[in-house]
Design a protein around this motif. Structure first.
Motif, PDB file in Angstrom:
ATOM      1  N   ASP A  13       0.842  -1.189   0.000  1.00 47.26           N
ATOM      2  CA  ASP A  13       0.000   0.000   0.000  1.00 47.26           C
ATOM      3  C   ASP A  13       0.883   1.247   0.000  1.00 47.26           C
ATOM      4  OD1 ASP A  13      -1.771   2.153   0.703  1.00 47.26           O
ATOM      5  OD2 ASP A  13      -3.170   0.687   1.541  1.00 47.26           O
ATOM      6  N   ILE A  35       0.426   3.996   1.211  1.00 51.43           N
ATOM      7  CA  ILE A  35       0.403   4.649   2.513  1.00 51.43           C
ATOM      8  C   ILE A  35       1.604   4.215   3.347  1.00 51.43           C
ATOM      9  CG2 ILE A  35      -0.877   4.809   4.694  1.00 51.43           C
ATOM     10  CD1 ILE A  35      -3.450   4.598   3.053  1.00 51.43           C
ATOM     11  N   ASN A  36       2.009   2.957   3.196  1.00 52.16           N
ATOM     12  CA  ASN A  36       3.179   2.473   3.929  1.00 52.16           C
ATOM     13  C   ASN A  36       4.451   3.189   3.486  1.00 52.16           C
ATOM     14  OD1 ASN A  36       1.886   0.540   5.570  1.00 52.16           O
ATOM     15  ND2 ASN A  36       1.826  -0.906   3.887  1.00 52.16           N
ATOM     16  N   ARG A  40      -6.996   9.522  -0.980  1.00 51.95           N
ATOM     17  CA  ARG A  40      -6.910   8.511   0.084  1.00 51.95           C
ATOM     18  C   ARG A  40      -5.550   8.542   0.767  1.00 51.95           C
ATOM     19  NH1 ARG A  40      -5.162   3.170   0.810  1.00 51.95           N
ATOM     20  NH2 ARG A  40      -4.454   2.907  -1.344  1.00 51.95           N
ATOM     21  N   ILE A  41      -4.485   8.548  -0.019  1.00 54.96           N
ATOM     22  CA  ILE A  41      -3.162   8.476   0.595  1.00 54.96           C
ATOM     23  C   ILE A  41      -2.792   9.808   1.246  1.00 54.96           C
ATOM     24  CG2 ILE A  41      -2.420   6.639  -0.938  1.00 54.96           C
ATOM     25  CD1 ILE A  41      -0.804   8.627  -2.521  1.00 54.96           C
ATOM     26  N   THR A  78      -4.932  11.935   2.697  1.00 58.37           N
ATOM     27  CA  THR A  78      -5.665  11.998   3.962  1.00 58.37           C
ATOM     28  C   THR A  78      -5.037  11.087   5.004  1.00 58.37           C
ATOM     29  OG1 THR A  78      -7.722  12.491   2.772  1.00 58.37           O
ATOM     30  CG2 THR A  78      -7.921  11.686   5.030  1.00 58.37           C
ATOM     31  N   ALA A  79      -4.692   9.869   4.575  1.00 56.49           N
ATOM     32  CA  ALA A  79      -4.088   8.912   5.502  1.00 56.49           C
ATOM     33  C   ALA A  79      -2.746   9.424   6.022  1.00 56.49           C
ATOM     34  CB  ALA A  79      -3.911   7.561   4.815  1.00 56.49           C
ATOM     35  N   CYS A  80      -1.965  10.033   5.139  1.00 55.41           N
ATOM     36  CA  CYS A  80      -0.661  10.554   5.552  1.00 55.41           C
ATOM     37  C   CYS A  80      -0.821  11.652   6.596  1.00 55.41           C
ATOM     38  CB  CYS A  80       0.085  11.085   4.332  1.00 55.41           C
ATOM     39  SG  CYS A  80       1.692  11.813   4.693  1.00 55.41           S
ATOM     40  N   GLN A 123      -3.154  12.143   8.630  1.00 56.98           N
ATOM     41  CA  GLN A 123      -3.778  11.673   9.867  1.00 56.98           C
ATOM     42  C   GLN A 123      -2.937  10.644  10.611  1.00 56.98           C
ATOM     43  OE1 GLN A 123      -7.680  10.284   8.668  1.00 56.98           O
ATOM     44  NE2 GLN A 123      -8.477  12.368   8.407  1.00 56.98           N
ATOM     45  N   MET A 124      -1.751  10.336  10.104  1.00 60.54           N
ATOM     46  CA  MET A 124      -0.902   9.359  10.784  1.00 60.54           C
ATOM     47  C   MET A 124      -0.487   9.880  12.157  1.00 60.54           C
ATOM     48  SD  MET A 124       1.636   8.019   7.760  1.00 60.54           S
ATOM     49  CE  MET A 124       1.006   7.091   6.366  1.00 60.54           C
TER      50      MET A 124
END
Length: 396
Positions: free
Chosen positions: A131, A133-134, A350-351, A353-355, A357-358
């Motif tokens: 992913d 995101i990782n 998606r990525i 937002t995820a980044c 919010q980490m």
């Protein structure tokens, strides 16, 4: 490939780096290519015909899938670059221009094949199911590497230049000892891939790994992405004989492939992996491509190369090339292209937002997994650090 040692057929511009007087995008007569810069099929010849069966096996849906990979990988890369510029990531190494080399190689691998990347292999990571995101989490500095390398058979990124090549050679020797080579079982036979850039070929680790692989006849494919620049060092300051020709000195075959042609990259890598899995030994692939962006976001390429050189390579953009090919075959109408752009937008959102919010990991995590087993010195330092942190809370 000729058995005679010849002068380099294509290197970077002369040391003065004035506008090139010749076509620096020409990989020479030994380069395997199936699509030219305009997306038109290249006629079969003695260089590409050994790999034609792999291209013939690609159907229309696979062609469209390869294009989708290229587009989405580039969008992930662009988002990583933007996030770093906005202070969300500490660093980002761009693969702009190298998407076809990486996607072609990544899609050639089977699930059991193990990849050992450098730190720019976002396209290979994508193909191996990691992913994005990782990847962002790693460059944000909030996790231990970013992913479980055994979950997707994709090792953690290696920042030490060339070190991953030795890891790959060693792992491939282990695959041999486990009896996972040459059994004839496509679900069992395993190959290993090691990725590096042209700058990595100057490292001792790289050359030592080729020696190990050659004498052990191990199932490893070395994939050198010759993007013409090792940070600010051009090819002519890295080597006088191109990587694919240098393979002969280690006793293994070397192949130069057009790294901006995803079909050629896929076919040549499939051939090398099939050879490795069947017990045929290692192969070195040189993907002749170009880094259109900076080495990393801490780099300013305008300090050492001219815009005219970049402009020449932009005309051979790997995504434009495959899109033209799809359009000529009636496989990419406007509706499909727009839907893919929308998918890329969704992925980017998606990525991103995820980044953002980490969560920041607790500081105590820096002491975890330093060693495989508990270590008294690390434990003592951890307790001292926690006590130091707690002292601030007491003062508050």
């Amino acid at each position: 490939m000729s058995d005679d040692v010849v002068a380099p057929v294509a290197t970077a511009a002369p040391a003065t780096h004035e506008p090139p007087a010749r076509d620096i995008t020409d990989g020479g007569p030994d380069m395997v290519q199936f699509l030219d810069a305009d997306g038109q099929p290249v006629a079969l010849n003695e260089v590409n015909s050994p790999y034609a069966e792999y291209v013939d096996a690609i159907d229309d849906e696979q062609l469209r899938s390869l294009y989708r990979d290229l587009v989405l990988v580039r969008r992930v890369d662009a988002e990583g670059h933007a996030l770093q510029r906005q202070g969300e990531l500490g660093l980002w190494p761009s693969l702009l221009g190298q998407e076809a080399a990486q996607v072609g190689a990544g899609r050639a691998m089977r699930p059991q094949d193990y990849a050992f990347p450098g730190y720019r292999e976002h396209g290979v990571a994508w193909c191996k199911g990691v992913d994005p995101i990782n990847l962002l989490g790693m460059f944000r500095g909030v996790n231990h590497g970013g992913w479980d390398s055994n979950e997707n058979n994709f090792h953690l990124y290696t920042i030490v230049i060339g070190n991953q090549m030795l890891h790959a050679s060693g792992y491939a020797m282990g695959v041999q000892k486990d009896g996972m080579v040459g059994t004839g079982d496509p679900e069992r036979d395993t190959a290993v891939m090691a990725f590096t850039g042209d700058g990595g070929t100057a490292q001792g680790d790289y050359n030592e790994s080729l020696v190990f692989a050659s004498v052990a006849h191990s199932p490893v494919v070395f994939f050198v992405q010759n993007n013409h620049w090792a940070i600010s060092e051009p090819n002519d300051r890295q080597f006088t004989i191109p990587p694919y020709q240098r393979a002969r000195g280690f006793g293994i075959p070397g192949v130069r492939v057009d790294g901006n042609d995803v079909l050629a990259s896929l076919a040549v890598t499939q051939g090398a992996l099939d050879r490795a899995r069947s017990g045929g030994g290692p192969t070195l692939i040189e993907a002749f491509t170009y880094r259109m962006g900076a080495h990393t976001t801490s780099d300013d390429p305008t300090k050492y190369r001219i815009a005219a050189e970049v402009d020449i390579w932009k005309k051979k953009d790997p995504i434009d090339r495959l899109r033209k090919h799809l359009e000529s075959k009636g496989l990419a109408d406007q509706e499909w292209l727009e839907a893919l752009d929308a998918e890329a937008d969704e992925l980017a959102l998606r990525i991103r937002t995820a980044c953002q919010q980490m969560p920041n990991p607790p500081h105590s995590e820096m002491f975890e997994k330093v060693y495989a087993e508990p270590h008294p010195l690390v434990e003592r330092e951890r307790e001292e650090f926690l006590a130091y942190q707690a002292s601030f809370e007491e003062e508050d």
